[in-house]
Design a protein around this motif. Structure first.
Motif, PDB file in Angstrom:
ATOM      1  N   PHE A   1      -6.754  -7.022  -1.425  1.00 45.21           N
ATOM      2  CA  PHE A   1      -7.469  -8.005  -0.609  1.00 45.21           C
ATOM      3  C   PHE A   1      -6.451  -8.897   0.108  1.00 45.21           C
ATOM      4  N   TRP A   2      -6.667  -9.126   1.412  1.00 42.77           N
ATOM      5  CA  TRP A   2      -5.699  -9.885   2.182  1.00 42.77           C
ATOM      6  C   TRP A   2      -6.376 -10.577   3.369  1.00 42.77           C
ATOM      7  N   ALA A   3      -5.615 -11.428   4.046  1.00 43.11           N
ATOM      8  CA  ALA A   3      -6.042 -12.056   5.292  1.00 43.11           C
ATOM      9  C   ALA A   3      -4.814 -12.341   6.133  1.00 43.11           C
ATOM     10  N   SER A   4      -4.988 -12.454   7.444  1.00 47.14           N
ATOM     11  CA  SER A   4      -3.838 -12.591   8.332  1.00 47.14           C
ATOM     12  C   SER A   4      -3.135 -13.942   8.192  1.00 47.14           C
ATOM     13  N   TRP A   5      -3.835 -14.965   7.661  1.00 45.92           N
ATOM     14  CA  TRP A   5      -3.213 -16.281   7.497  1.00 45.92           C
ATOM     15  C   TRP A   5      -2.448 -16.405   6.188  1.00 45.92           C
ATOM     16  N   CYS A   6      -2.499 -15.373   5.352  1.00 44.87           N
ATOM     17  CA  CYS A   6      -1.889 -15.390   4.014  1.00 44.87           C
ATOM     18  C   CYS A   6      -0.422 -14.972   4.127  1.00 44.87           C
ATOM     19  N   SER A   7       0.502 -15.920   3.937  1.00 48.65           N
ATOM     20  CA  SER A   7       1.927 -15.627   4.089  1.00 48.65           C
ATOM     21  C   SER A   7       2.414 -14.623   3.049  1.00 48.65           C
ATOM     22  N   ALA A   8       1.886 -14.707   1.832  1.00 55.55           N
ATOM     23  CA  ALA A   8       2.279 -13.744   0.791  1.00 55.55           C
ATOM     24  C   ALA A   8       1.808 -12.334   1.153  1.00 55.55           C
ATOM     25  N   CYS A   9       0.647 -12.235   1.813  1.00 53.38           N
ATOM     26  CA  CYS A   9       0.156 -10.931   2.263  1.00 53.38           C
ATOM     27  C   CYS A   9       1.103 -10.350   3.310  1.00 53.38           C
ATOM     28  N   LEU A  10       1.575 -11.211   4.195  1.00 52.51           N
ATOM     29  CA  LEU A  10       2.508 -10.776   5.238  1.00 52.51           C
ATOM     30  C   LEU A  10       3.767 -10.179   4.620  1.00 52.51           C
ATOM     31  N   LYS A  11       4.242 -10.809   3.555  1.00 53.79           N
ATOM     32  CA  LYS A  11       5.478 -10.348   2.920  1.00 53.79           C
ATOM     33  C   LYS A  11       5.300  -9.014   2.198  1.00 53.79           C
ATOM     34  N   GLU A  12       4.125  -8.800   1.592  1.00 54.28           N
ATOM     35  CA  GLU A  12       3.974  -7.609   0.749  1.00 54.28           C
ATOM     36  C   GLU A  12       3.480  -6.368   1.495  1.00 54.28           C
ATOM     37  N   MET A  13       2.824  -6.525   2.636  1.00 52.29           N
ATOM     38  CA  MET A  13       2.193  -5.366   3.280  1.00 52.29           C
ATOM     39  C   MET A  13       3.163  -4.266   3.690  1.00 52.29           C
ATOM     40  N   PRO A  14       4.353  -4.582   4.252  1.00 48.10           N
ATOM     41  CA  PRO A  14       5.284  -3.487   4.546  1.00 48.10           C
ATOM     42  C   PRO A  14       5.666  -2.697   3.301  1.00 48.10           C
ATOM     43  N   GLY A  15       5.811  -3.373   2.166  1.00 52.16           N
ATOM     44  CA  GLY A  15       6.116  -2.687   0.912  1.00 52.16           C
ATOM     45  C   GLY A  15       4.964  -1.799   0.457  1.00 52.16           C
ATOM     46  N   TYR A  16       3.719  -2.251   0.674  1.00 48.89           N
ATOM     47  CA  TYR A  16       2.557  -1.419   0.336  1.00 48.89           C
ATOM     48  C   TYR A  16       2.549  -0.151   1.177  1.00 48.89           C
ATOM     49  N   GLN A  17       2.888  -0.291   2.461  1.00 45.95           N
ATOM     50  CA  GLN A  17       2.961   0.885   3.327  1.00 45.95           C
ATOM     51  C   GLN A  17       4.041   1.846   2.838  1.00 45.95           C
ATOM     52  N   GLN A  18       5.157   1.307   2.406  1.00 50.45           N
ATOM     53  CA  GLN A  18       6.266   2.129   1.914  1.00 50.45           C
ATOM     54  C   GLN A  18       5.863   2.903   0.659  1.00 50.45           C
ATOM     55  N   VAL A  19       5.211   2.220  -0.272  1.00 47.55           N
ATOM     56  CA  VAL A  19       4.779   2.868  -1.520  1.00 47.55           C
ATOM     57  C   VAL A  19       3.687   3.902  -1.229  1.00 47.55           C
ATOM     58  N   TYR A  20       2.774   3.565  -0.324  1.00 44.75           N
ATOM     59  CA  TYR A  20       1.698   4.490   0.024  1.00 44.75           C
ATOM     60  C   TYR A  20       2.264   5.782   0.608  1.00 44.75           C
ATOM     61  N   ALA A  21       3.233   5.657   1.502  1.00 45.98           N
ATOM     62  CA  ALA A  21       3.845   6.843   2.107  1.00 45.98           C
ATOM     63  C   ALA A  21       4.554   7.693   1.063  1.00 45.98           C
ATOM     64  N   ALA A  22       5.183   7.027   0.102  1.00 48.32           N
ATOM     65  CA  ALA A  22       5.904   7.757  -0.942  1.00 48.32           C
ATOM     66  C   ALA A  22       4.956   8.450  -1.914  1.00 48.32           C
ATOM     67  N   GLY A  23       3.701   7.983  -1.974  1.00 47.97           N
ATOM     68  CA  GLY A  23       2.728   8.568  -2.900  1.00 47.97           C
ATOM     69  C   GLY A  23       2.240   9.939  -2.498  1.00 47.97           C
ATOM     70  N   SER A  24       2.444  10.311  -1.243  1.00 46.48           N
ATOM     71  CA  SER A  24       2.107  11.664  -0.754  1.00 46.48           C
ATOM     72  C   SER A  24       0.674  12.079  -1.075  1.00 46.48           C
ATOM     73  N   GLY A  25      -0.267  11.139  -0.972  1.00 49.66           N
ATOM     74  CA  GLY A  25      -1.674  11.473  -1.152  1.00 49.66           C
ATOM     75  C   GLY A  25      -2.141  11.589  -2.581  1.00 49.66           C
ATOM     76  N   ARG A  26      -1.287  11.276  -3.555  1.00 52.86           N
ATOM     77  CA  ARG A  26      -1.699  11.388  -4.964  1.00 52.86           C
ATOM     78  C   ARG A  26      -2.585  10.224  -5.402  1.00 52.86           C
ATOM     79  N   PHE A  27      -2.593   9.145  -4.650  1.00 49.76           N
ATOM     80  CA  PHE A  27      -3.512   8.041  -4.908  1.00 49.76           C
ATOM     81  C   PHE A  27      -3.958   7.497  -3.555  1.00 49.76           C
ATOM     82  N   GLU A  28      -5.036   6.743  -3.561  1.00 49.50           N
ATOM     83  CA  GLU A  28      -5.521   6.130  -2.328  1.00 49.50           C
ATOM     84  C   GLU A  28      -5.241   4.634  -2.374  1.00 49.50           C
ATOM     85  N   LEU A  29      -4.900   4.084  -1.230  1.00 48.72           N
ATOM     86  CA  LEU A  29      -4.652   2.652  -1.079  1.00 48.72           C
ATOM     87  C   LEU A  29      -5.518   2.146   0.068  1.00 48.72           C
ATOM     88  N   VAL A  30      -6.302   1.104  -0.215  1.00 50.64           N
ATOM     89  CA  VAL A  30      -7.193   0.537   0.790  1.00 50.64           C
ATOM     90  C   VAL A  30      -6.925  -0.961   0.907  1.00 50.64           C
TER      91      VAL A  30
END
Length: 227
Positions: A104-133
């Motif tokens: 759960f996130w929002a565009s005004w959330c500074s902590a969300c801004l910091k973590e989202m690139p890392g979530y994208q990185q982990v999601y890409a590394a997961g190769s479809g073995r889990f889903e991230l929404v």
């Protein structure tokens, strides 16, 4: 045998057939039926022929005073709107039987801004073995205003996010888990639909990978990040 006649003073007393009670009832019943059918059509169909989804709350309305957490079933019947603005989807279909991470996130959330690139990185590394929404909260909870759809889309584009993103209207899905507007919040959901863990606060990429391993049983090797 003479027919019953009424004299109509407005037409010089010319005779006209008397209206019969039975015919008046038939006309009245036909009008009532037409009105009822029109009302039913308005209830069943929206303008433009679209059918209503989830009775207005899309199956996401939380139960008052009840919060979900670890060991409880995720509300998979909840229907949310995709970021494309043209389609909706149930969480059960998003998960599709896979391990699931919900953020759960929002565009005004500074902590969300910091973590989202890392979530994208982990999601890409997961190769479809889990889903991230990623779930962008809209509306207001307590005194905290959520996002707007325009701001959310712009933010996600700037962050370079390519995992599935949806909107949570009026924090409906979020309020199943927390009555306070605290972002980011991340859930780990097992393939059977049961919540394994909930965390309030940001994740660094290595922490997210460790959480996926601990709560969902999937090892994710993120390039440049120690396991």
């Amino acid at each position: 045998m003479a027919a019953d006649l009424n004299l109509d003073p407005g037409k010089g007393g010319e005779p006209r057939p008397a209206s019969r009670p039975g015919s008046r009832r038939v006309v009245r019943d036909a009008v009532v039926l037409a009105v009822v059918l029109a009302l039913l059509a308005l209830l069943v169909f929206r303008p433009g022929g679209e059918e209503p989804v989830g009775g207005g709350d899309r199956g996401c309305r939380p139960q008052a005073g009840v919060l979900l957490g670890a060991g409880k079933a995720f509300p998979a019947s909840c229907t949310v709107e995709r970021f494309d603005g043209r389609s909706t989807v149930r969480f059960a279909d998003l998960q599709a039987g896979k391990p699931l991470v919900v953020n759960f996130w929002a565009s005004w959330c500074s902590a969300c801004l910091k973590e989202m690139p890392g979530y994208q990185q982990v999601y890409a590394a997961g190769s479809g073995r889990f889903e991230l929404v990623g779930v962008d909260v809209l509306g207001t909870l307590q005194t905290i205003a959520g996002d707007t759809a325009t701001a959310g889309r712009s933010f996600a584009q700037q962050m370079g996010v390519h995992y599935p993103l949806v909107f949570d209207e009026d924090w409906l899905l979020y309020r199943h888990f927390n009555s306070q507007p605290t972002l980011p919040t991340t859930l780990f959901v097992r393939p059977d639909g049961v919540v394994a863990h909930m965390r309030i606060g940001p994740y660094a990429p290595e922490e997210l990978a460790a959480g996926i391993r601990q709560y969902l049983g999937i090892d994710v090797a993120v390039p440049g990040v120690g396991s």
